[in-house]
Design a protein around this motif. Structure first.
Motif, PDB file in Angstrom:
ATOM      1  N   ARG A  60      -9.177   6.790  -0.110  1.00 20.05           N
ATOM      2  CA  ARG A  60      -9.493   6.107  -1.367  1.00 20.05           C
ATOM      3  C   ARG A  60      -8.222   5.757  -2.143  1.00 20.05           C
ATOM      4  O   ARG A  60      -8.172   4.757  -2.851  1.00 20.05           O
ATOM      5  CB  ARG A  60     -10.405   6.987  -2.235  1.00 20.05           C
ATOM      6  CG  ARG A  60     -11.753   7.305  -1.601  1.00 20.05           C
ATOM      7  CD  ARG A  60     -12.685   6.123  -1.645  1.00 20.05           C
ATOM      8  NE  ARG A  60     -13.889   6.367  -0.828  1.00 20.05           N
ATOM      9  CZ  ARG A  60     -14.815   5.448  -0.569  1.00 20.05           C
ATOM     10  NH1 ARG A  60     -14.678   4.226  -1.086  1.00 20.05           N
ATOM     11  NH2 ARG A  60     -15.844   5.724   0.195  1.00 20.05           N
ATOM     12  N   GLN A  61      -7.199   6.590  -2.024  1.00 21.31           N
ATOM     13  CA  GLN A  61      -5.975   6.346  -2.765  1.00 21.31           C
ATOM     14  C   GLN A  61      -5.076   5.293  -2.103  1.00 21.31           C
ATOM     15  O   GLN A  61      -4.098   4.852  -2.713  1.00 21.31           O
ATOM     16  CB  GLN A  61      -5.191   7.652  -2.919  1.00 21.31           C
ATOM     17  CG  GLN A  61      -5.880   8.677  -3.793  1.00 21.31           C
ATOM     18  CD  GLN A  61      -4.996   9.875  -4.101  1.00 21.31           C
ATOM     19  OE1 GLN A  61      -3.785   9.860  -3.860  1.00 21.31           O
ATOM     20  NE2 GLN A  61      -5.587  10.923  -4.636  1.00 21.31           N
ATOM     21  N   GLN A  79      -8.467  -1.282   5.552  1.00 25.95           N
ATOM     22  CA  GLN A  79      -7.148  -1.007   5.006  1.00 25.95           C
ATOM     23  C   GLN A  79      -6.100  -1.187   6.109  1.00 25.95           C
ATOM     24  O   GLN A  79      -6.382  -1.706   7.180  1.00 25.95           O
ATOM     25  CB  GLN A  79      -7.090   0.435   4.482  1.00 25.95           C
ATOM     26  CG  GLN A  79      -8.120   0.781   3.419  1.00 25.95           C
ATOM     27  CD  GLN A  79      -8.023   2.232   2.970  1.00 25.95           C
ATOM     28  OE1 GLN A  79      -7.530   3.103   3.688  1.00 25.95           O
ATOM     29  NE2 GLN A  79      -8.486   2.502   1.758  1.00 25.95           N
ATOM     30  N   ARG A  89       0.874  -1.184   0.000  1.00 33.10           N
ATOM     31  CA  ARG A  89       0.000   0.000   0.000  1.00 33.10           C
ATOM     32  C   ARG A  89       0.910   1.232   0.000  1.00 33.10           C
ATOM     33  O   ARG A  89       1.099   1.874   1.027  1.00 33.10           O
ATOM     34  CB  ARG A  89      -0.934   0.010   1.216  1.00 33.10           C
ATOM     35  CG  ARG A  89      -2.019  -1.054   1.195  1.00 33.10           C
ATOM     36  CD  ARG A  89      -2.989  -0.867   2.354  1.00 33.10           C
ATOM     37  NE  ARG A  89      -3.929  -1.948   2.457  1.00 33.10           N
ATOM     38  CZ  ARG A  89      -5.130  -1.990   1.857  1.00 33.10           C
ATOM     39  NH1 ARG A  89      -5.512  -0.968   1.121  1.00 33.10           N
ATOM     40  NH2 ARG A  89      -5.921  -3.028   2.013  1.00 33.10           N
ATOM     41  N   ILE A 104      -4.634   2.284  -1.933  1.00 34.33           N
ATOM     42  CA  ILE A 104      -4.973   0.995  -2.542  1.00 34.33           C
ATOM     43  C   ILE A 104      -3.872  -0.029  -2.296  1.00 34.33           C
ATOM     44  O   ILE A 104      -2.717   0.316  -2.063  1.00 34.33           O
ATOM     45  CB  ILE A 104      -5.230   1.139  -4.058  1.00 34.33           C
ATOM     46  CG1 ILE A 104      -3.956   1.594  -4.782  1.00 34.33           C
ATOM     47  CG2 ILE A 104      -6.383   2.094  -4.323  1.00 34.33           C
ATOM     48  CD1 ILE A 104      -4.078   1.574  -6.295  1.00 34.33           C
ATOM     49  N   LYS A 105      -4.268  -1.276  -2.378  1.00 37.69           N
ATOM     50  CA  LYS A 105      -3.322  -2.381  -2.224  1.00 37.69           C
ATOM     51  C   LYS A 105      -2.948  -2.903  -3.606  1.00 37.69           C
ATOM     52  O   LYS A 105      -3.826  -3.242  -4.408  1.00 37.69           O
ATOM     53  CB  LYS A 105      -3.951  -3.491  -1.383  1.00 37.69           C
ATOM     54  CG  LYS A 105      -3.003  -4.633  -1.027  1.00 37.69           C
ATOM     55  CD  LYS A 105      -3.700  -5.621  -0.110  1.00 37.69           C
ATOM     56  CE  LYS A 105      -2.759  -6.732   0.330  1.00 37.69           C
ATOM     57  NZ  LYS A 105      -3.440  -7.710   1.228  1.00 37.69           N
ATOM     58  N   ASP A 142      -3.596  -2.441 -10.870  1.00 39.87           N
ATOM     59  CA  ASP A 142      -3.401  -1.616  -9.670  1.00 39.87           C
ATOM     60  C   ASP A 142      -2.167  -0.728  -9.803  1.00 39.87           C
ATOM     61  O   ASP A 142      -2.143   0.397  -9.283  1.00 39.87           O
ATOM     62  CB  ASP A 142      -3.270  -2.502  -8.427  1.00 39.87           C
ATOM     63  CG  ASP A 142      -4.541  -3.274  -8.121  1.00 39.87           C
ATOM     64  OD1 ASP A 142      -5.626  -2.771  -8.463  1.00 39.87           O
ATOM     65  OD2 ASP A 142      -4.450  -4.360  -7.541  1.00 39.87           O
TER      66      ASP A 142
END
Length: 227
Positions: free
Chosen positions: A202-203, A159, A107, A205-206, A212
């Protein structure tokens, strides 16, 4: 108060359709993992960073650090069979009391602001876990091709960082491993601790699938433009 960050980097490249472990794939010219370490290094609370990595990848990581002239201070810890065991190894390497944030090494877009907030809330309440409200509709499988709708306002997509008082997380990790332990929150909850949620990003991300990396690169470009 002393602050620590355990970055868990035990993943492979299987779902990325790549022989290189996803934490080592390039994102805007350098490995994903380096972006993640930079985020924690930029945190104003100056956490001590512990990187938990498969023992067979330690030499490769050293070579990458040399190649990219990467000098952010961090301690490399031997990874375990499961994420559970990797986190436990990281905890064993920490002496004394403090607050620890456990974060997925893939992340890389987590902000220093979210990291700082997680430390501060965990220091006050004992723990906190970042999560976001889903934007898609959600259904729960019931078996035999049946499902039912769930209210998306009553669930959260979890997260990392997941941040704890060290005494709390050490006590939780005294339990034997169970298959339902998918993250630190599930381990702590099984041990009887109530989990406190904070708003994630929101940013944040994994990196799991090839697309991705493209999404992360787009977010990075927008972030650089706004700075």
């Amino acid at each position: 108060m002393k602050y620590y960050a355990i970055l868990v980097a035990g993943g492979s490249g299987s779902r990325m359709q790549n022989s290189i472990a996803k934490q080592f794939l390039l994102l805007d010219g350098k490995p994903v993992l380096m972006h993640t370490l930079e985020a924690f290094y930029q945190c104003a609370l100056n956490p001590e960073i512990l990187l938990v990595l498969n023992i067979h990848q330690h030499t490769y990581w050293e070579e990458l650090c040399s190649t990219y002239n990467f000098t952010i201070p961090h301690q490399v810890i031997k990874g375990g069979e499961q994420r559970f065991h990797s986190v436990k190894n990281g905890l064993k390497a920490i002496k004394g009391k403090g607050i620890v944030a456990v974060h997925d090494a893939v992340r890389p877009l987590v902000s220093a602001e979210l990291i700082s907030k997680s430390f501060q809330v965990a220091e006050e309440l004992g723990n906190c876990v970042a999560g976001i409200t889903p934007t898609d509709s959600i259904r729960r499988f019931l078996g035999s091709n049946k499902s039912e709708s769930l209210n998306r306002n009553e669930v959260a997509l979890i997260q990392t960082p997941q941040t704890f008082n060290l005494d709390v997380l050490r006590k939780a990790y005294e339990k034997p491993f169970r298959n339902e332990f998918t993250d630190d929150a599930s381990v702590a909850e099984y041990s009887g601790f109530e989990i406190n949620l904070i708003e994630g990003e929101r940013q944040n991300i994994k990196i799991t699938y090839p697309e991705d990396l493209e999404i992360a690169s787009m977010f990075l470009s927008k972030r650089n433009i706004s700075q």
